[in-house]
Design a protein around this motif. Structure first.
Motif: not given
Length: 94
Positions: A65-76, A78-88
């Motif tokens: 569902g995050s693809l629908f919330e972040n529909p541009s490649m750059k936004e998506f 960014w959301s993936v890398t933010e999730q990685v940072k949060s996990s770390a």
């Protein structure tokens, strides 16, 4: 001193791999760099394929569902890398 574990990809590697997955699954033409998920005819099945490949190839669990919330490649990306940072920051658990 920061030590990367061999099983944990760097953020730039994550960005590159997510972009490759996005381009492959959505068959993104070179002349449509700024096209959104929807403009590239992305659908629920495409979102699931992208999320599954990210999990399989990078070990990062992403909600399709995050693809629908972040529909541009750059936004998506960014959301993936933010999730990685949060996990770390939370102790490296994914």
């Amino acid at each position: 001193m920061t030590v990367n574990h061999p099983s944990e990809p760097s953020l730039s590697a994550v960005e590159q791999q997510v972009e490759e997955i996005w381009r492959y699954v959505l068959r993104m033409p070179q002349d449509q760099e700024d096209a959104t998920f929807f403009e590239l005819q992305g659908q629920s099945v495409s979102a699931i394929r992208i999320a599954s490949r990210i999990e399989d190839e990078l070990g990062i669990r992403i909600d399709a569902g995050s693809l629908f919330e972040n529909p541009s490649m750059k936004e998506f990306i960014w959301s993936v890398t933010e999730q990685v940072k949060s996990s770390a920051q939370a102790g490296g658990e994914r």
